[in-house]
Write a protein that holds these residues in place. Structure first.
Motif, PDB file in Angstrom:
ATOM      1  N   ASP A  82       0.811  -1.228   0.000  1.00  0.00           N
ATOM      2  CA  ASP A  82       0.000   0.000   0.000  1.00  0.00           C
ATOM      3  C   ASP A  82       0.841   1.273   0.000  1.00  0.00           C
ATOM      4  O   ASP A  82       0.331   2.374   0.122  1.00  0.00           O
ATOM      5  CB  ASP A  82      -1.012  -0.017   1.167  1.00  0.00           C
ATOM      6  CG  ASP A  82      -0.333   0.092   2.521  1.00  0.00           C
ATOM      7  OD1 ASP A  82       0.909  -0.052   2.572  1.00  0.00           O
ATOM      8  OD2 ASP A  82      -1.043   0.318   3.523  1.00  0.00           O
ATOM      9  N   MET A  83       2.166   1.111  -0.171  1.00  0.00           N
ATOM     10  CA  MET A  83       2.988   2.315  -0.334  1.00  0.00           C
ATOM     11  C   MET A  83       2.751   2.950  -1.688  1.00  0.00           C
ATOM     12  O   MET A  83       3.002   4.142  -1.878  1.00  0.00           O
ATOM     13  CB  MET A  83       4.466   1.964  -0.219  1.00  0.00           C
ATOM     14  CG  MET A  83       4.869   1.531   1.165  1.00  0.00           C
ATOM     15  SD  MET A  83       6.578   1.045   1.180  1.00  0.00           S
ATOM     16  CE  MET A  83       7.348   2.621   1.449  1.00  0.00           C
ATOM     17  N   LEU A  84       2.321   2.170  -2.651  1.00  0.00           N
ATOM     18  CA  LEU A  84       2.084   2.708  -3.991  1.00  0.00           C
ATOM     19  C   LEU A  84       1.027   3.800  -3.920  1.00  0.00           C
ATOM     20  O   LEU A  84      -0.029   3.623  -3.299  1.00  0.00           O
ATOM     21  CB  LEU A  84       1.627   1.599  -4.936  1.00  0.00           C
ATOM     22  CG  LEU A  84       2.732   0.645  -5.383  1.00  0.00           C
ATOM     23  CD1 LEU A  84       2.151  -0.542  -6.100  1.00  0.00           C
ATOM     24  CD2 LEU A  84       3.748   1.364  -6.252  1.00  0.00           C
ATOM     25  N   GLY A  85       1.337   4.923  -4.541  1.00  0.00           N
ATOM     26  CA  GLY A  85       0.398   6.041  -4.523  1.00  0.00           C
ATOM     27  C   GLY A  85       0.622   6.975  -3.348  1.00  0.00           C
ATOM     28  O   GLY A  85      -0.091   7.950  -3.193  1.00  0.00           O
ATOM     29  N   ARG A  86       1.625   6.681  -2.502  1.00  0.00           N
ATOM     30  CA  ARG A  86       1.821   7.503  -1.304  1.00  0.00           C
ATOM     31  C   ARG A  86       2.949   8.511  -1.474  1.00  0.00           C
ATOM     32  O   ARG A  86       3.889   8.292  -2.240  1.00  0.00           O
ATOM     33  CB  ARG A  86       2.148   6.598  -0.100  1.00  0.00           C
ATOM     34  CG  ARG A  86       1.052   5.622   0.268  1.00  0.00           C
ATOM     35  CD  ARG A  86      -0.231   6.326   0.692  1.00  0.00           C
ATOM     36  NE  ARG A  86      -0.029   7.227   1.805  1.00  0.00           N
ATOM     37  CZ  ARG A  86      -0.094   6.858   3.092  1.00  0.00           C
ATOM     38  NH1 ARG A  86      -0.364   5.614   3.418  1.00  0.00           N
ATOM     39  NH2 ARG A  86       0.088   7.742   4.035  1.00  0.00           N
ATOM     40  N   ILE A  87       2.825   9.585  -0.738  1.00  0.00           N
ATOM     41  CA  ILE A  87       3.884  10.600  -0.700  1.00  0.00           C
ATOM     42  C   ILE A  87       4.441  10.632   0.713  1.00  0.00           C
ATOM     43  O   ILE A  87       3.694  10.820   1.676  1.00  0.00           O
ATOM     44  CB  ILE A  87       3.347  11.984  -1.098  1.00  0.00           C
ATOM     45  CG1 ILE A  87       2.756  11.911  -2.509  1.00  0.00           C
ATOM     46  CG2 ILE A  87       4.438  13.040  -1.034  1.00  0.00           C
ATOM     47  CD1 ILE A  87       1.977  13.136  -2.914  1.00  0.00           C
ATOM     48  N   GLY A  97      -1.000  13.279   4.394  1.00  0.00           N
ATOM     49  CA  GLY A  97      -2.152  13.252   5.278  1.00  0.00           C
ATOM     50  C   GLY A  97      -2.783  11.884   5.425  1.00  0.00           C
ATOM     51  O   GLY A  97      -3.752  11.714   6.152  1.00  0.00           O
ATOM     52  N   GLY A  98      -2.228  10.892   4.749  1.00  0.00           N
ATOM     53  CA  GLY A  98      -2.786   9.542   4.819  1.00  0.00           C
ATOM     54  C   GLY A  98      -2.319   8.805   6.056  1.00  0.00           C
ATOM     55  O   GLY A  98      -1.536   9.328   6.859  1.00  0.00           O
ATOM     56  N   PRO A  99      -2.811   7.578   6.244  1.00  0.00           N
ATOM     57  CA  PRO A  99      -2.432   6.790   7.417  1.00  0.00           C
ATOM     58  C   PRO A  99      -0.982   6.303   7.321  1.00  0.00           C
ATOM     59  O   PRO A  99      -0.362   6.394   6.276  1.00  0.00           O
ATOM     60  CB  PRO A  99      -3.399   5.605   7.361  1.00  0.00           C
ATOM     61  CG  PRO A  99      -3.731   5.457   5.911  1.00  0.00           C
ATOM     62  CD  PRO A  99      -3.687   6.840   5.327  1.00  0.00           C
ATOM     63  N   ASP A 100      -0.478   5.791   8.434  1.00  0.00           N
ATOM     64  CA  ASP A 100       0.858   5.199   8.411  1.00  0.00           C
ATOM     65  C   ASP A 100       0.864   3.982   7.493  1.00  0.00           C
ATOM     66  O   ASP A 100      -0.174   3.377   7.234  1.00  0.00           O
ATOM     67  CB  ASP A 100       1.263   4.764   9.829  1.00  0.00           C
ATOM     68  CG  ASP A 100       1.704   5.962  10.660  1.00  0.00           C
ATOM     69  OD1 ASP A 100       1.897   7.038  10.063  1.00  0.00           O
ATOM     70  OD2 ASP A 100       1.834   5.809  11.893  1.00  0.00           O
ATOM     71  N   ILE A 101       2.066   3.642   7.007  1.00  0.00           N
ATOM     72  CA  ILE A 101       2.205   2.470   6.135  1.00  0.00           C
ATOM     73  C   ILE A 101       1.939   1.213   6.965  1.00  0.00           C
ATOM     74  O   ILE A 101       2.480   1.060   8.063  1.00  0.00           O
ATOM     75  CB  ILE A 101       3.637   2.400   5.565  1.00  0.00           C
ATOM     76  CG1 ILE A 101       3.984   3.688   4.826  1.00  0.00           C
ATOM     77  CG2 ILE A 101       3.805   1.182   4.675  1.00  0.00           C
ATOM     78  CD1 ILE A 101       3.147   3.992   3.621  1.00  0.00           C
ATOM     79  N   VAL A 102       1.110   0.330   6.446  1.00  0.00           N
ATOM     80  CA  VAL A 102       0.903  -0.950   7.123  1.00  0.00           C
ATOM     81  C   VAL A 102       2.052  -1.870   6.717  1.00  0.00           C
ATOM     82  O   VAL A 102       2.165  -2.241   5.561  1.00  0.00           O
ATOM     83  CB  VAL A 102      -0.439  -1.591   6.699  1.00  0.00           C
ATOM     84  CG1 VAL A 102      -0.648  -2.898   7.440  1.00  0.00           C
ATOM     85  CG2 VAL A 102      -1.588  -0.624   6.954  1.00  0.00           C
ATOM     86  N   PRO A 103       2.932  -2.159   7.664  1.00  0.00           N
ATOM     87  CA  PRO A 103       4.120  -2.898   7.250  1.00  0.00           C
ATOM     88  C   PRO A 103       3.823  -4.365   6.965  1.00  0.00           C
ATOM     89  O   PRO A 103       3.199  -5.039   7.771  1.00  0.00           O
ATOM     90  CB  PRO A 103       5.067  -2.748   8.449  1.00  0.00           C
ATOM     91  CG  PRO A 103       4.209  -2.384   9.597  1.00  0.00           C
ATOM     92  CD  PRO A 103       2.911  -1.849   9.089  1.00  0.00           C
ATOM     93  N   GLU A 104       4.243  -4.809   5.777  1.00  0.00           N
ATOM     94  CA  GLU A 104       4.232  -6.245   5.500  1.00  0.00           C
ATOM     95  C   GLU A 104       5.563  -6.824   5.937  1.00  0.00           C
ATOM     96  O   GLU A 104       5.682  -8.001   6.227  1.00  0.00           O
ATOM     97  CB  GLU A 104       4.007  -6.477   3.999  1.00  0.00           C
ATOM     98  CG  GLU A 104       2.565  -6.210   3.575  1.00  0.00           C
ATOM     99  CD  GLU A 104       2.416  -6.022   2.066  1.00  0.00           C
ATOM    100  OE1 GLU A 104       3.176  -6.658   1.317  1.00  0.00           O
ATOM    101  OE2 GLU A 104       1.549  -5.229   1.660  1.00  0.00           O
ATOM    102  N   LYS A 105       6.572  -5.961   5.939  1.00  0.00           N
ATOM    103  CA  LYS A 105       7.909  -6.379   6.306  1.00  0.00           C
ATOM    104  C   LYS A 105       8.663  -5.175   6.807  1.00  0.00           C
ATOM    105  O   LYS A 105       8.318  -4.038   6.456  1.00  0.00           O
ATOM    106  CB  LYS A 105       8.628  -6.918   5.056  1.00  0.00           C
ATOM    107  CG  LYS A 105       8.876  -8.413   5.119  1.00  0.00           C
ATOM    108  CD  LYS A 105       9.767  -8.855   4.003  1.00  0.00           C
ATOM    109  CE  LYS A 105      10.034 -10.351   4.178  1.00  0.00           C
ATOM    110  NZ  LYS A 105      10.703 -10.902   3.034  1.00  0.00           N
TER     111      LYS A 105
END
Lengths: 457, 582
Positions: A82-87, A97-105
């Motif tokens: 879900d990092m794709l599309g993030r700044i 302004g989005g949520p924190d990255i949900v870490p897969e790793k």
């Protein structure tokens, strides 16, 4: 977690702490200021007496009263699809302004060297739609090819055009762009972001932004975060990733700043002696791995101070990267876009990505012939300045005209002009046909028979 | 009383690849195991009770207080069957094994021996019981690829009469031979990399290393056992030239060290070499090759060691009587590794931050080249060809200058030539070879007594051209006297026909001496005809417009070139007859 209040010295971005438990080299450190603000840093030197911490943000506000917490692990970053599309910011915090990255790793940002034995040889031609790259300095998947530019030249436009147009003809695999900005201005950021939004590229992109007024030391980790993300997307999720790093010159300045603060013995022009190794630890994080689907292709941009290609930054970069695309001020002044000077430009992996079955059988020879012809024409310009055009022989005049036509027809193209490789090569043939046929010594006769406009219907 | 040495100490300080340990005994260059992960390191400085160690792996996460253990041995390589076709990192860990153990990326703390200790090799004795086996003596052979690895008595053994010698399949650790001195010989021997292997005598080299590159074989040859440097800015073709040499030079064994260079380049070598054929044997080139790859992002201390690892392996094959060529790409990266370590040691820097011992280290390395009589009486050689990457292409920098003082061949790469796609971009005016005299006899006897004169002629024409070019730059070529216009044209042919060579063309990549000589003779023929026609008053435009000479460039790409060449030469005769009749 234990907190130490034993800061003894603060100098530039460095904080020295004493009387600690054993602290690991490279460990991530949180620094709690007296006003409660927390900053991050990394251990640069550790001993049982004193530990030197490099702070990734400004040290303003840090005093001897600061609390130092050693986290017990090296710098890791959370990565996920879900990092794709993030700044993100230059230190990896969400900036949109989005949520924190949900870490897969969680991955070590320094990465590890790819075992040369595990690398697969790059061989897929990437069509950028720019003739001076595709036909004469071909980009190949898994390559690291920087753009050497100068202040005030349109390197950002070129990088954006490549990001927009780059494709492997006939392939529809998943691709992504990882964009890391180091010390660029807000205006430049706007330019990049507007273009990403206009073309819809943002949804395939991960953006890391360290702007000109962000701490210089943060620039030290920004490209590492970007490349860690790229490696994850490529080698774990199977994306073909194009990494754009801009501007490497700002990164190197930050490196010099840290080196000076540590009172290291400087190398050339004050840059640290280990700058080659340090740059290599970034640039070498490109490639293809046997048995894995994705790839990392690197396009870094650097501005040559004073347009000097022998300056340590372009010089050391050129020794590591697989070629370079050189943007030229003279062409720019002539109003030619993209002002790429093919003469000092080079793609070392070109031969792996071109030829029958990949581009076209005449690709290499046409490219060589154009190089030779253009070089000769450019030389003659010097002569014309002294003796005048009329004093040239018939043959020399043709070469002179060839050089002009080369710049006008082959180099020059529109910002949105997406030429196929066949188009680029055919333009090349068109120009070469103006030269006497027996001067085409670099091209085999059967190729001339097949592609020379004279023999083609 | 037995003095017990302390082999274990504790870490005190970690600063990147340089760590300090206390409380243990060490000798310079002992190999130590650092930290809980047992990272490999080497002692590089002893200061009071502090021992300073360079670590060959990343030290991230290592803490003060962790243990350090001294192996008591210097950094050594394993020498024996199994070296050929291998690819190692800078400290002789096989990259293939590392990949099996830790995947696509190089992690830390993995130990991998240089040779396969499980595999059995077929050992054939060449000596028998009762024979005298002195140090260096060949006691048996292993047919490895098409190359035979000879099993020798290690040079540091006393030697003696053979009391037992076996035959059959053994691992490298099995004892295959016993001596009356009590010494037992297995197929593997270990040798410390920083110590040159002993020889009886160094001889003067007098045979050229033929490379198939016209500018080298024809104009600037290197001798077998000689030294050469290839300096050049980035993009001028150092690596392509080095790889061409590794592919086509007529050495029997090739050791290629990728020292601090690009990962993809090593991959190229790895994918290409097994497919390319050795022009002499028809076997894949890989079978005669040992690769050492310590790319720029692999640990810097291992980069420093990689050059020594490579030359020690080269010496091992030289001792068997082989002609070995060793390519080090690039020695500048090696020097930078020294600089980086030196600066971590806070040593007083010499020129441009390089350590003051840079010059000594470089000359020690190049001196390990040479044509030698090995301990067993065999003649072997190591030719060392080092690439140099001067910053900004400036040859006045310390690494280039210190290298030039040692090497006998200088192949100066030129960015201007590579920019106009003149490859190999070796500048014919700046380059030199000091072997021309010692190799003269070989060319006279093996090629033709005419070869040396025609080489001198070609060099003269090229030299003359550069002088004329200065005038041409000012006034244009039409203003030159007619004879000199011919010279310009002949020089252009020398450059475009003879000197330019396409490393990526299947035929042109390797050019035999015979073909080189034929090409030079053809150009010479044009020159002679042109000068005499010009003297006879024929119009210069017609002389320069001779069509057949333009065809000469094409025979480069023709394997069976002789018929075509003959046709071109007879066409040329006919054209000149016409010109003189007109």
């Amino acid at each position: 977690m234990k907190e130490y209040r034993t800061v003894t010295k603060i100098q530039g971005p460095l904080v020295f702490v004493e009387k600690t438990e054993p602290v690991a080299y490279g460990e991530l450190v949180n620094i709690v200021q007296s006003d409660g603000k927390v900053k991050r840093g990394q251990v640069l030197d550790t001993s049982d007496e004193i530990v030197c911490v490099q702070v990734f943000e400004s040290t303003a506000g840090i005093g001897k009263d600061a609390g130092i917490r050693f986290t017990g692990e090296t710098i890791k970053m959370p990565v996920g699809r879900d990092m794709l599309g993030r700044i993100l910011s230059g230190s990896g915090k969400p900036k949109d302004g989005g949520p924190d990255i949900v870490p897969e790793k969680r991955l070590d940002i320094n990465g590890a060297a790819i075992n040369p034995y595990a690398r697969a040889s790059p061989s897929e031609f990437i069509q950028t739609g720019i003739s001076t790259i595709d036909a004469t300095n071909t980009l190949v998947r898994g390559q690291k090819l920087p753009i050497f530019s100068g202040a005030g030249l349109p390197h950002n436009e070129i990088a954006l055009q490549i990001a927009r147009q780059a494709k492997v003809p006939g392939s529809s695999e998943e691709f992504a762009v990882v964009f890391a900005a180091m010390g660029i201005t807000k205006e430049e950021e706007n330019q990049f972001m507007a273009d990403f939004e206009r073309t819809g590229a943002l949804e395939h992109a991960v953006v890391f932004l360290n702007l000109a007024d962000d701490p210089a030391v943060e620039r030290f980790i920004t490209p590492r975060l970007a490349l860690t993300t790229a490696e994850y997307l490529a080698f774990e999720l199977g994306f073909h990733v194009l990494v754009i790093l801009t501007d490497m010159t700002n990164y190197c300045e930050a490196l010099r700043q840290i080196g000076a603060a540590r009172e290291e013995v400087p190398g050339r022009r004050g840059y640290p002696g280990y700058m080659y190794t340090d740059l290599a630890s970034l640039y070498e994080r490109a490639g293809i791995i046997k048995g894995k689907k994705g790839s990392v292709t690197q396009l870094s941009i650097l501005t040559m101070p004073g347009d000097d290609i022998t300056h340590p930054i372009p010089d050391l970069s050129g020794y590591i990267t697989e070629g370079q695309i050189v943007v030229n001020r003279e062409l720019h002044r002539k109003g030619i876009y993209p002002p790429i000077n093919v003469m000092p430009s080079l793609s070392r992996l070109m031969n792996l990505g071109i030829g029958p079955g990949k581009t076209r059988e005449d690709h290499k020879k046409v490219s060589d012939q154009m190089y030779a012809g253009y070089a000769e024409g450019v030389d003659l310009r010097g002569l014309v300045a002294i003796v005048g055009k009329d004093a040239l022989s018939e043959r020399d005049q043709r070469f002179l005209e060839f050089a002009d036509a080369f710049e006008d027809k082959f180099v020059r193209q529109g910002h949105d002009e997406d030429r196929s490789i066949a188009d680029s090569l055919d333009i090349g043939w068109q120009l070469l046909s103006a030269l006497p046929e027996e001067q085409l010594t670099r091209i085999d006769r059967d190729l001339i028979q097949k592609y020379h406009p004279k023999y083609r219907k | 009383m037995e003095v017990k040495s302390k082999t274990k100490g504790i870490l005190k300080r970690i600063s990147g690849p340089v760590v300090t340990a206390v409380n243990f005994d060490a000798h310079m260059y002992d190999v130590v195991r650092v930290g809980n992960e047992q990272l490999m390191g080497e002692v590089i400085k002893i200061d009071g009770d502090k021992v300073i160690i360079q670590v060959y792996e990343s030290t991230d996460g290592v803490r003060p207080g962790e243990p350090v253990e001294n192996t008591g041995l210097p950094l050594a390589v394993e020498l024996g069957p199994g070296l050929l076709t291998s690819i190692y990192d800078g400290i002789q860990r096989p990259l293939e094994v590392l990949m099996e153990k830790m995947g696509s990326f190089i992690e830390r703390g993995v130990n991998a021996p240089g040779l396969d200790h499980e595999k059995k090799w077929d050992f054939k004795p060449v000596m028998k019981k009762g024979d005298e086996a002195a140090p260096g003596a060949i006691i048996g052979e292993v047919q490895e690829t098409n190359i035979v690895t000879k099993i020798m008595v290690p040079p540091n053994f006393k030697g003696g009469k053979i009391t037992e010698i076996k035959k059959g399949a053994f691992t490298v650790d099995d004892i295959v031979c016993k001596l009356d001195s009590g010494e037992e010989i297995c197929m593997m021997q270990k040798w410390p990399v920083r110590v040159p292997r002993p020889v009886i005598e160094k001889k003067n080299p007098d045979v050229p290393l033929l490379t198939g590159l016209r500018i080298l074989d024809g104009l600037f040859p290197v001798a077998k056992g000689g030294t050469a440097a290839i300096p050049g800015p980035f993009g001028s073709g150092k690596t392509v030239t080095q790889q061409s040499l590794a592919k086509w030079s007529d050495a029997e064994i090739v050791v290629y060290i990728g020292c601090g260079e690009r990962g993809n380049e090593m991959t190229e070598v790895l994918t290409e070499f097994p497919e390319l054929e050795d022009p002499k044997t028809g076997k894949p080139l890989m079978e005669r090759t040992v690769l050492i790859a310590n790319t720029s992002n692999m640990p810097v201390a291992a980069r420093e060691a990689s050059v020594y690892t490579g030359i020690t392996i080269a010496e091992y094959f030289r001792d068997m009587g082989y002609d070995v060529s060793l390519m080090a790409d690039s020695t500048s990266r090696w020097a930078e590794a020294m600089r980086e370590i030196s600066s971590r040691l806070e040593e007083m820097p010499g020129e441009e931050g390089y350590p003051a011992y840079l010059s000594a280290r470089l000359s020690e390395f190049y001196e390990r080249a040479g044509r030698v009589e090995a301990l067993n009486g065999n003649m072997g050689s190591i030719t060392v060809i080092g690439a140099v990457s001067p910053p900004g292409g400036d040859f006045s920098e310390p690494v280039t200058q210190n290298t030039l003082r040692i090497v006998k061949c200088f192949w100066a790469l030129d960015a201007k030539l590579s920019q106009r796609r003149h490859f190999p971009a070796i500048n014919w005016l700046n380059s030199y070879s000091l072997y021309l005299n010692s190799l003269g006899k070989y060319y006279d006897e093996k090629i033709s007594p005419e070869f040396n004169p025609i080489r001198s002629w070609a060099m003269e024409v090229l030299q003359k051209e550069s002088e004329l070019q200065e005038i041409v730059q000012l006034v244009g070529s039409d203003a030159l006297p007619e004879a000199e216009q011919v010279t310009i044209e002949v020089a252009r042919m020398l450059r475009e026909v003879f000197l330019q060579q396409n490393a990526f063309d299947a035929v042109d990549a390797y050019c035999s001496m015979e073909k080189q000589f034929d090409m030079l003779k053809a150009i010479r023929k044009y020159a002679d005809l042109a000068y005499s026609a010009q003297k006879a008053g024929s119009p210069i435009a017609a002389i320069i417009a001779v069509k057949s000479k333009n065809e000469l460039a094409r025979i480069k790409y023709v394997a069976d070139y002789k018929p075509e060449l003959e046709k071109i030469l007879s066409d040329m005769d006919a054209e000149f007859v016409k010109i003189r009749e007109a």
